[in-house]
Design a protein around this motif. Structure first.
Motif, short mmCIF file in Angstrom:
data_model
loop_
_atom_site.label_atom_id
_atom_site.label_comp_id
_atom_site.label_asym_id
_atom_site.label_seq_id
_atom_site.Cartn_x
_atom_site.Cartn_y
_atom_site.Cartn_z
N LEU A 161 -6.95 6.75 11.79
CA LEU A 161 -5.66 6.72 12.50
C LEU A 161 -4.79 5.62 11.89
O LEU A 161 -5.30 4.61 11.40
CB LEU A 161 -5.88 6.42 13.98
CG LEU A 161 -6.69 7.44 14.78
CD1 LEU A 161 -6.98 6.90 16.18
CD2 LEU A 161 -5.95 8.75 14.87
N ARG A 162 -3.50 5.82 11.96
CA ARG A 162 -2.60 4.79 11.42
C ARG A 162 -2.78 3.48 12.18
O ARG A 162 -2.66 2.40 11.61
CB ARG A 162 -1.15 5.26 11.51
CG ARG A 162 -0.83 6.35 10.51
CD ARG A 162 0.66 6.56 10.42
NE ARG A 162 0.99 7.59 9.45
CZ ARG A 162 2.19 7.81 8.96
NH1 ARG A 162 3.20 7.06 9.36
NH2 ARG A 162 2.42 8.77 8.10
N ARG B 37 1.31 3.57 -3.13
CA ARG B 37 0.70 4.83 -2.67
C ARG B 37 -0.82 4.75 -2.56
O ARG B 37 -1.48 5.79 -2.52
CB ARG B 37 1.11 6.00 -3.58
CG ARG B 37 2.59 6.27 -3.50
CD ARG B 37 2.98 7.37 -4.41
NE ARG B 37 2.71 7.03 -5.81
CZ ARG B 37 3.12 7.72 -6.83
NH1 ARG B 37 3.83 8.79 -6.64
NH2 ARG B 37 2.83 7.36 -8.06
N LEU C 141 -5.12 7.25 4.24
CA LEU C 141 -4.58 7.82 5.47
C LEU C 141 -4.81 9.33 5.56
O LEU C 141 -4.61 9.93 6.61
CB LEU C 141 -3.08 7.51 5.59
CG LEU C 141 -2.74 6.04 5.79
CD1 LEU C 141 -1.24 5.81 5.70
CD2 LEU C 141 -3.25 5.54 7.14
N ALA C 142 -5.21 9.95 4.44
CA ALA C 142 -5.53 11.38 4.47
C ALA C 142 -6.88 11.62 5.13
O ALA C 142 -7.23 12.75 5.45
CB ALA C 142 -5.54 11.94 3.06
N GLU D 79 0.83 -1.21 0.00
CA GLU D 79 0.00 0.00 0.00
C GLU D 79 0.86 1.26 0.00
O GLU D 79 0.47 2.28 -0.55
CB GLU D 79 -0.90 0.01 1.24
CG GLU D 79 -1.92 -1.09 1.23
CD GLU D 79 -3.33 -0.56 1.23
OE1 GLU D 79 -3.53 0.64 1.00
OE2 GLU D 79 -4.24 -1.36 1.48
N GLU E 74 3.47 4.45 13.15
CA GLU E 74 3.18 5.85 13.52
C GLU E 74 4.38 6.74 13.20
O GLU E 74 4.22 7.90 12.84
CB GLU E 74 2.88 5.97 15.03
CG GLU E 74 1.63 5.25 15.50
CD GLU E 74 0.37 6.06 15.32
OE1 GLU E 74 0.46 7.13 14.71
OE2 GLU E 74 -0.69 5.59 15.76
N LYS E 75 5.59 6.17 13.37
CA LYS E 75 6.80 6.98 13.16
C LYS E 75 7.25 7.01 11.72
O LYS E 75 8.09 7.81 11.35
CB LYS E 75 7.94 6.41 14.02
CG LYS E 75 7.73 6.66 15.51
CD LYS E 75 8.92 6.24 16.30
CE LYS E 75 8.71 6.61 17.77
NZ LYS E 75 9.66 5.98 18.65
N LYS E 76 6.70 6.11 10.92
CA LYS E 76 7.19 5.96 9.55
C LYS E 76 6.79 7.14 8.67
O LYS E 76 5.62 7.55 8.69
CB LYS E 76 6.62 4.66 8.97
CG LYS E 76 7.32 4.18 7.72
CD LYS E 76 6.77 2.82 7.33
CE LYS E 76 7.40 2.34 6.06
NZ LYS E 76 8.39 1.30 6.25
N GLU E 77 7.74 7.64 7.90
CA GLU E 77 7.44 8.71 6.94
C GLU E 77 7.14 8.06 5.59
O GLU E 77 7.94 7.26 5.09
CB GLU E 77 8.61 9.67 6.81
CG GLU E 77 8.82 10.48 8.08
CD GLU E 77 9.27 11.90 7.79
OE1 GLU E 77 8.56 12.83 8.16
OE2 GLU E 77 10.33 12.05 7.18
N LEU E 78 6.02 8.41 5.02
CA LEU E 78 5.61 7.81 3.74
C LEU E 78 6.11 8.69 2.60
O LEU E 78 5.37 9.47 2.03
CB LEU E 78 4.09 7.63 3.70
CG LEU E 78 3.49 6.91 4.92
CD1 LEU E 78 2.02 6.69 4.74
CD2 LEU E 78 4.18 5.59 5.16
N VAL E 79 7.40 8.56 2.33
CA VAL E 79 8.05 9.45 1.36
C VAL E 79 7.68 9.03 -0.06
O VAL E 79 7.68 7.86 -0.37
CB VAL E 79 9.57 9.41 1.53
CG1 VAL E 79 10.25 10.31 0.52
CG2 VAL E 79 9.93 9.86 2.94
N ALA F 47 -2.25 3.81 -0.06
CA ALA F 47 -2.59 4.18 1.32
C ALA F 47 -2.78 5.69 1.47
O ALA F 47 -3.43 6.13 2.42
CB ALA F 47 -1.49 3.70 2.27
N TYR F 48 -2.22 6.48 0.54
CA TYR F 48 -2.23 7.94 0.74
C TYR F 48 -3.64 8.53 0.87
O TYR F 48 -3.91 9.23 1.85
CB TYR F 48 -1.48 8.64 -0.40
CG TYR F 48 0.02 8.41 -0.41
CD1 TYR F 48 0.63 7.51 0.47
CD2 TYR F 48 0.82 9.09 -1.29
CE1 TYR F 48 1.99 7.31 0.45
CE2 TYR F 48 2.20 8.89 -1.32
CZ TYR F 48 2.78 8.00 -0.45
OH TYR F 48 4.13 7.80 -0.47
#
Lengths: 259, 322
Positions: A97-98, A86, A92-93, A82, A254-259, A88-89
């Motif tokens: 909550l994650r 992408r 998650l927008a 996901e 929660e800490k992961k950045e979805l770059v 998930a974008y």
């Protein structure tokens, strides 16, 4: 940070379940049925009086193998795919909550593999009936144990997929699942390797899922009755282990950045 | 700016990524400050890698900023309640391709907290709105790129959001699809919604936007009402004429430049002081005046000036000297 919403978790769960079915997870039932019924016919020719036991053994091994493979592959993909695609974008927008996303995805795949396992068990019951035998209630702890194994495998695959890439997650999960099936070897490591500190095998035995707890296959095949208290205990163990692994997955995600 | 009218506000937004095995720092955004007023269409422009998508990812919590504050629909960024009133289309969206758009939109609507009563109707209306009504029961995997883009726009709109954020909404669309999205954006504005979109297609921004911001290397280099940015250059006129027998005689006159020629049709840039001389020359050369208008910069010219860091006046002078 908002509070967990059951309806949002349910939405993610049902969507994951539907997606898993659409990805033709149930197609695995076809080779299973071929093995079952083809094996049944063959066994009638080559074995005398043992064909039912051998068929049960064969079917449980196939359920375990196929289920575990699907749990690892689909569990690793559950969140990673996901993110990579992408998809998930836009999800998650939303006010999701994650943690709800992770928990919902987990239960969705558990439900899909659970349904798959139920259908396999039904196919086995039909094959046994065709051979003039039957599946008693005493047999059911075996597929139930396989189900608990799959639940733990999905949780581990999900955790590793959140903290690393797909290839490493796949490798780590396989290692954990294999090690978990030989947890007695890990626990007895100190006797084989007396030089290592005792804390090491103890820590490993705690961290690894003790998948031997869930293996009722042999006892079910030989109609050895299983104490219901044992089933309650292993269910509690699986639930607790999953909760810990899921909590770690949520914290990492929660800490992961979805770059 | 009146705080009550602000739909979206970024203040001092900064983000640095660590790239590669050596974690080399790359500043994606530096001190991005802008404000989007309620009910307007705001264009967020910039070349590839300028930081447009990063800004939107920060807005939706997909990545975290190093610095900066965000206010959405008058609420602080940490208050997640604004998300239910916001729709987001990511760049090149990938939707769950084993689902039908109807199933996907239903899922999206549930996550946005839409009540189940009337949800199916809302989903169908939204699919009709983006022209996917006929395809509502087809799996998304069978869609063309343009159809996927429209399904992506539909999921952004299904919750009837007050603020719609679109990352490259025209990407992958054919002219019919682009016209449909333009119409959708204008329709949203007419219903009092705020639209914030990033785009490379400047013609669309020029048609649609009330205000724009131009981003270059993570910094906002220009922002404001489109009418102000596309300033009218009163020192020059744009003259279009046809039928001039010998265009070279026009170029020879000081203050007249042949900007382009298409067959018998000439496009001239004429200094105000030379206008009467130019008209006389055209008519004496057998030509006919089609139009005389004050020269206006296109958004593309403004954009190129800004992203290339060239002064508009200097480029103008250069073009006259050429």
């Amino acid at each position: 940070m908002g509070s967990l919403s059951l309806s949002r978790i349910m939405a993610v769960t049902s969507n994951t379940f539907r997606e898993a079915l659409r990805q033709r997870i149930l197609l695995g039932l076809v080779p299973f049925a071929i093995v079952l019924f083809g094996g049944g016919l063959l066994l009638r020719q080559i074995s005398v009086f043992q064909e039912v036991k051998i068929l049960k053994d064969l079917a449980l091994a196939a359920m375990d193998l196929f289920g575990s493979f699907a749990a690892v592959v689909m569990g690793v993909d559950l969140v990673n795919r996901e993110i990579e695609r992408r998809s998930a974008y836009p999800i998650l927008a939303r006010p999701l909550l994650r943690s709800e996303f992770v928990v919902g995805k987990f239960f969705g795949l558990v439900a899909a593999l659970g349904v798959n396992l139920v259908l396999m068990t039904l196919l086995l019951a039909i094959a046994l009936w065709a051979m003039g035998s039957e599946m008693t209630a005493g047999f059911l702890p075996a597929p139930y144990g396989i189900f608990l194994t799959l639940v733990l495998t999905i949780a581990l695959a999900l955790f590793f997929s959140v903290i690393t890439n797909s290839i490493l997650a796949f490798t780590f999960t396989i290692v954990m699942v294999i090690a978990g099936r030989f947890s007695d070897v890990v626990r007895n490591m100190a006797e084989v390797l007396p030089d290592i500190p005792r804390a090491v095998p103890q820590a490993l035995a705690l961290a690894l899922p003790n998948l031997q707890n869930f293996d009722f296959k042999l006892r079910a095949v030989y109609s050895d009755p299983i104490d219901p208290n044992v089933l309650v205990l292993v269910t509690l163990y699986a639930g607790f282990y999953c909760m810990v692994v899921l909590a770690l997955s949520v914290m990492a995600f929660e800490k992961k950045e979805l770059v | 700016m009146n705080q009550a009218l602000s739909a979206l506000e970024f203040r001092g937004l900064a983000k640095t990524f660590k790239l590669g095995p050596w974690h080399k720092a790359h500043q994606a955004l530096a001190d991005v400050t802008l404000s989007v007023t309620s009910g307007e269409i705001f264009g967020y422009l910039g070349p590839n890698g300028a930081g447009k998508t990063t800004t939107l990812k920060i807005l939706f919590g997909l990545v975290r900023p190093q610095n900066g504050q965000i206010t959405v629909l008058g609420r602080p960024h940490a208050d997640r309640s604004w998300r239910a009133k916001t729709g987001y289309l990511p760049e090149n969206p990938y939707l769950y391709d084993s689902l039908t758009p109807r199933e996907y939109l239903t899922y999206a609507a549930k996550l946005s907290g839409l009540p189940s009563q009337g949800l199916a109707r809302r989903v169908d209306e939204t699919l009709d709105l983006v022209g996917l009504g006929e395809a509502r029961h087809r799996q998304i995997r069978t869609f063309s790129k343009g159809m996927v883009q429209r399904a992506g726009i539909a999921q952004a709109l299904v919750g009837d959001p007050e603020l719609v954020i679109l990352d490259e909404p025209m990407s992958g669309l054919d002219p019919i699809g682009r016209a449909l999205v333009r119409r959708l954006i204008l329709d949203l504005k007419s219903r009092g919604k705020t639209v914030f979109f990033s785009t490379h297609i400047l013609a669309d921004a020029e048609i649609l936007c009330d205000r724009v911001a131009i981003l270059r290397a993570g910094r906002v280099v220009s922002q404001g009402p489109l009418a102000e940015i596309l300033q009218v250059d009163v020192s020059h006129m744009e003259v279009i004429c046809t039928g001039v027998v010998d265009p070279a005689t026009l170029s020879a006159v000081e203050g007249i430049r042949v900007a382009s020629a298409a067959g018998a049709r000439l496009h001239l840039e004429v200094q105000n002081s030379s206008l009467s001389q130019a008209i006389a020359k055209i008519e004496s050369g057998g030509g006919r005046i089609v139009s005389v208008l004050p020269e206006r910069k296109t958004l593309e010219e403004v954009f190129l000036d800004e992203v290339q860091g060239t002064s508009p006046n200097r480029s103008k002078v250069a073009s006259w000297e050429a």
